[in-house]
Write a protein that holds these residues in place. Structure first.
Motif, PDB file in Angstrom:
ATOM      1  N   PRO A 125      56.718 -27.669  -8.489  1.00 43.11           N
ATOM      2  CA  PRO A 125      55.267 -27.790  -8.658  1.00 43.11           C
ATOM      3  C   PRO A 125      54.437 -27.231  -7.509  1.00 43.11           C
ATOM      4  O   PRO A 125      53.360 -26.669  -7.732  1.00 43.11           O
ATOM      5  N   VAL A 126      54.928 -27.365  -6.270  1.00 39.86           N
ATOM      6  CA  VAL A 126      54.177 -26.853  -5.114  1.00 39.86           C
ATOM      7  C   VAL A 126      54.226 -25.327  -5.081  1.00 39.86           C
ATOM      8  O   VAL A 126      53.192 -24.668  -4.872  1.00 39.86           O
ATOM      9  N   ILE A 127      55.407 -24.759  -5.284  1.00 39.71           N
ATOM     10  CA  ILE A 127      55.527 -23.302  -5.342  1.00 39.71           C
ATOM     11  C   ILE A 127      54.682 -22.754  -6.485  1.00 39.71           C
ATOM     12  O   ILE A 127      53.979 -21.750  -6.334  1.00 39.71           O
ATOM     13  N   VAL A 128      54.736 -23.414  -7.631  1.00 42.70           N
ATOM     14  CA  VAL A 128      53.986 -22.935  -8.786  1.00 42.70           C
ATOM     15  C   VAL A 128      52.482 -23.013  -8.535  1.00 42.70           C
ATOM     16  O   VAL A 128      51.734 -22.107  -8.933  1.00 42.70           O
ATOM     17  N   TYR A 129      52.009 -24.056  -7.837  1.00 45.20           N
ATOM     18  CA  TYR A 129      50.572 -24.104  -7.560  1.00 45.20           C
ATOM     19  C   TYR A 129      50.166 -22.983  -6.610  1.00 45.20           C
ATOM     20  O   TYR A 129      49.119 -22.346  -6.797  1.00 45.20           O
ATOM     21  N   ALA A 130      50.994 -22.697  -5.597  1.00 42.39           N
ATOM     22  CA  ALA A 130      50.702 -21.585  -4.694  1.00 42.39           C
ATOM     23  C   ALA A 130      50.665 -20.271  -5.477  1.00 42.39           C
ATOM     24  O   ALA A 130      49.820 -19.401  -5.227  1.00 42.39           O
ATOM     25  N   PHE A 131      51.563 -20.141  -6.425  1.00 43.39           N
ATOM     26  CA  PHE A 131      51.590 -18.971  -7.306  1.00 43.39           C
ATOM     27  C   PHE A 131      50.300 -18.895  -8.128  1.00 43.39           C
ATOM     28  O   PHE A 131      49.675 -17.835  -8.226  1.00 43.39           O
ATOM     29  N   MET A 132      49.891 -20.017  -8.702  1.00 41.98           N
ATOM     30  CA  MET A 132      48.667 -20.048  -9.504  1.00 41.98           C
ATOM     31  C   MET A 132      47.447 -19.641  -8.677  1.00 41.98           C
ATOM     32  O   MET A 132      46.563 -18.931  -9.157  1.00 41.98           O
TER      33      MET A 132
END
Length: 199
Positions: free
Chosen positions: A170-177
């Motif tokens: 979730p943290v990596i994905v939010y940074a990606f978003m």
């Protein structure tokens, strides 16, 4: 109280995280937060964010061109076909982050990307569907207000993993978003906030 950095020499206020490193400032000014719709570019960014795990993004940014060369431009069809010889080649490449798990994860994610396409699913449409096709426009004034993950990034991370993608918590994905403009997390007094909002 706002936490955009004081104006740079060019008179522009920027998000504090980019500091004064010219490479980081350029990335902030030209890439970060700009809505990206190209499926291949989105795959590349997701993989690079996975390589960032445990590291600072500036480390990956400095190696980005070496990554692109080593991974054949992050063309999913090429990466998906990598075998053990390619893993060994990449593990010897000092220009990238030499993590076997992350290298193998990039290959696995390329195969997941192609599996989606074979089912008639467009990777870009899939990702952007989590924000109803439009960037979420945030208006943060303090860096401490910006979340490290959200219910949307948690749902997307869970679904990506279900599909076979790796290094996408979730943290990596939010940074990606944030990076690909699915959310606009420039501080409100950063000069890029309104420009990105209009992109």
């Amino acid at each position: 109280m706002s936490e955009a950095a004081p104006p740079h020499a060019d008179g522009k206020c920027r998000c504090r995280w980019c500091g004064i490193d010219p490479l980081y400032v350029r990335y902030h000014d030209t890439d970060w937060g700009v809505p990206e719709r190209d499926p291949r570019a989105l795959y590349e960014k997701l993989v690079l964010d996975g390589f960032q795990a445990g590291l600072a993004w500036i480390t990956i940014l400095r190696k980005r061109e070496a990554f692109r060369e080593a991974f054949d431009g992050f063309v999913p069809e090429k990466v998906a076909a990598y075998g053990e010889a390619d893993v060994a080649r990449l593990m010897e490449n000092a220009g990238i982050v030499r993590s076997r798990a992350k290298i193998e994860g990039a290959i696995k994610s390329a195969r997941a990307y192609l599996a989606m396409r074979e089912r008639g699913e467009d990777f870009s449409d899939y990702l952007w569907g989590f924000v109803e096709g439009r960037p979420v426009q945030n208006r943060w004034r303090a860096i401490g207000d910006v979340p490290v993950s959200t219910p949307v990034s948690e749902a997307l991370a869970k679904d990506l993993k279900r599909r076979g993608f790796t290094f996408c918590g979730p943290v990596i994905v939010y940074a990606f978003m944030q990076a690909v403009g699915m959310v606009n997390d420039h501080m409100v007094d950063c000069w890029r906030h309104d420009e990105v909002a209009e992109a």
